[in-house]
Design a protein around this motif. Structure first.
Motif, PDB file in Angstrom:
ATOM      1  N   UNK A   1       4.801  16.662  50.461  1.00  0.00           N
ATOM      2  CA  UNK A   1       6.178  16.906  50.031  1.00  0.00           C
ATOM      3  C   UNK A   1       7.028  15.762  50.576  1.00  0.00           C
ATOM      4  N   UNK A   2       7.890  15.208  49.743  1.00  0.00           N
ATOM      5  CA  UNK A   2       8.637  14.013  50.151  1.00  0.00           C
ATOM      6  C   UNK A   2      10.120  14.079  49.781  1.00  0.00           C
ATOM      7  N   UNK A   3      10.891  14.962  50.358  1.00  0.00           N
ATOM      8  CA  UNK A   3      12.323  14.956  50.051  1.00  0.00           C
ATOM      9  C   UNK A   3      13.016  13.735  50.659  1.00  0.00           C
ATOM     10  N   UNK A   4      14.007  13.255  49.946  1.00  0.00           N
ATOM     11  CA  UNK A   4      14.810  12.112  50.375  1.00  0.00           C
ATOM     12  C   UNK A   4      16.255  12.384  49.987  1.00  0.00           C
TER      13      UNK A   4
ATOM     14  N   UNK B   1       7.907  12.649  54.911  1.00  0.00           N
ATOM     15  CA  UNK B   1       6.661  12.934  54.214  1.00  0.00           C
ATOM     16  C   UNK B   1       5.968  14.010  55.021  1.00  0.00           C
ATOM     17  N   UNK B   2       5.720  15.134  54.400  1.00  0.00           N
ATOM     18  CA  UNK B   2       4.994  16.217  55.056  1.00  0.00           C
ATOM     19  C   UNK B   2       3.766  16.485  54.216  1.00  0.00           C
ATOM     20  N   UNK B   3       2.597  16.171  54.781  1.00  0.00           N
ATOM     21  CA  UNK B   3       1.393  16.302  53.990  1.00  0.00           C
ATOM     22  C   UNK B   3       0.171  16.641  54.818  1.00  0.00           C
ATOM     23  N   UNK B   4      -0.841  17.089  54.135  1.00  0.00           N
ATOM     24  CA  UNK B   4      -2.133  17.380  54.754  1.00  0.00           C
ATOM     25  C   UNK B   4      -3.006  16.154  54.580  1.00  0.00           C
ATOM     26  N   UNK B   5      -3.460  15.620  55.695  1.00  0.00           N
ATOM     27  CA  UNK B   5      -4.320  14.450  55.693  1.00  0.00           C
ATOM     28  C   UNK B   5      -5.727  14.876  56.087  1.00  0.00           C
TER      29      UNK B   5
ATOM     30  N   UNK C   1       9.454  11.841  45.959  1.00  0.00           N
ATOM     31  CA  UNK C   1       8.517  10.772  45.628  1.00  0.00           C
ATOM     32  C   UNK C   1       7.115  11.356  45.478  1.00  0.00           C
ATOM     33  N   UNK C   2       6.412  10.956  44.443  1.00  0.00           N
ATOM     34  CA  UNK C   2       5.045  11.404  44.190  1.00  0.00           C
ATOM     35  C   UNK C   2       4.115  10.253  44.554  1.00  0.00           C
ATOM     36  N   UNK C   3       3.221  10.450  45.528  1.00  0.00           N
ATOM     37  CA  UNK C   3       2.320   9.354  45.899  1.00  0.00           C
ATOM     38  C   UNK C   3       1.369   8.994  44.764  1.00  0.00           C
ATOM     39  N   UNK C   4       1.274   7.710  44.451  1.00  0.00           N
ATOM     40  CA  UNK C   4       0.341   7.225  43.448  1.00  0.00           C
ATOM     41  C   UNK C   4      -0.968   6.780  44.099  1.00  0.00           C
ATOM     42  N   UNK C   5      -0.922   6.565  45.411  1.00  0.00           N
ATOM     43  CA  UNK C   5      -2.101   6.211  46.206  1.00  0.00           C
ATOM     44  C   UNK C   5      -2.283   7.315  47.226  1.00  0.00           C
TER      45      UNK C   5
ATOM     46  N   UNK D   1      11.643  10.883  41.159  1.00  0.00           N
ATOM     47  CA  UNK D   1      12.726  11.375  40.305  1.00  0.00           C
ATOM     48  C   UNK D   1      13.937  11.619  41.191  1.00  0.00           C
ATOM     49  N   UNK D   2      15.132  11.332  40.662  1.00  0.00           N
ATOM     50  CA  UNK D   2      16.350  11.432  41.451  1.00  0.00           C
ATOM     51  C   UNK D   2      17.420  12.222  40.709  1.00  0.00           C
ATOM     52  N   UNK D   3      18.286  12.809  41.491  1.00  0.00           N
ATOM     53  CA  UNK D   3      19.448  13.523  40.995  1.00  0.00           C
ATOM     54  C   UNK D   3      20.594  13.167  41.937  1.00  0.00           C
ATOM     55  N   UNK D   4      21.757  12.859  41.395  1.00  0.00           N
ATOM     56  CA  UNK D   4      22.843  12.461  42.274  1.00  0.00           C
ATOM     57  C   UNK D   4      24.213  12.699  41.678  1.00  0.00           C
TER      58      UNK D   4
END
Length: 183
Positions: A40-43, A65-69, A23-27, A177-180
């Motif tokens: 980075x947001x793996x699901x 969600x692993x990110x620098x805040x 997932x790409x954050x839009x906000x 984006x997804x792959x399955x």
């Protein structure tokens, strides 16, 4: 032509699948002081669908969600830290299955994601389960293209809650984006 394609592609009344996505954050500004600068947001998750041409879907997944805040303090100083939040993901969706050709389908989908917060890593910013929303509900809409047993797709997610319980700010939104694989 669509009716001929539907008749040619026999569909099961159920589908099982596995998907991975990012997932790409839009906000990125979650409050007036807090800003997400890198994430980075793996699901990944499993799902079960039942129906014919329109399926009801339920699933179970895991996302982090692993990110620098960065936090802008009132004295003008900025502090930052790497924070990881982990969530259980329970999707409830309606998924269409529109055959395009033999073993190729367009699969529009819409639904709700329920995401309870499982863990927040220790950090110097003071983020924890007491101030980050712990029960997220997100609206999701998107599509997959099915090629045999492989699916590729995109989605949009909009949170009904703010990121923080104790601060005013914007509601998180994501493009993914997804792959399955589907059985």
């Amino acid at each position: 032509m669509l009716i001929a394609a539907m008749a040619a592609g026999a569909q099961n009344w159920y589908q099982l699948g596995f998907r991975v996505s990012t997932q790409i954050p839009l906000v990125r500004a979650y409050s007036y002081e807090d800003y997400l600068s890198n994430v980075r947001t793996p699901h990944f998750g499993l799902y079960f669908r039942a129906g014919k041409y329109v399926y009801g879907e339920i699933g179970l997944g895991y996302q982090y969600f692993k990110g620098r805040y960065e936090v802008n303090l009132h004295n003008g100083e900025t502090i930052n830290d790497l924070v990881e939040t982990r969530y259980l993901v329970i999707p409830v969706k309606a998924v269409g299955d529109v055959p395009i050709a033999k073993k190729i389908s367009f699969m529009p989908q819409v639904g709700i994601l329920y995401e309870p917060l499982l863990k927040v890593t220790e950090n110097i910013l003071g983020y924890d389960k007491n101030n980050i929303e712990s029960q997220w509900v997100l609206l999701t809409a998107g599509f997959d293209f099915r090629f045999g047993f492989i699916t590729v797709g995109a989605d949009y997610r909009y949170s009904f809650q703010h990121f923080f319980k104790n601060k005013p700010g914007r509601k998180p939104q994501f493009a993914g984006i997804t792959l399955g694989v589907i059985f």
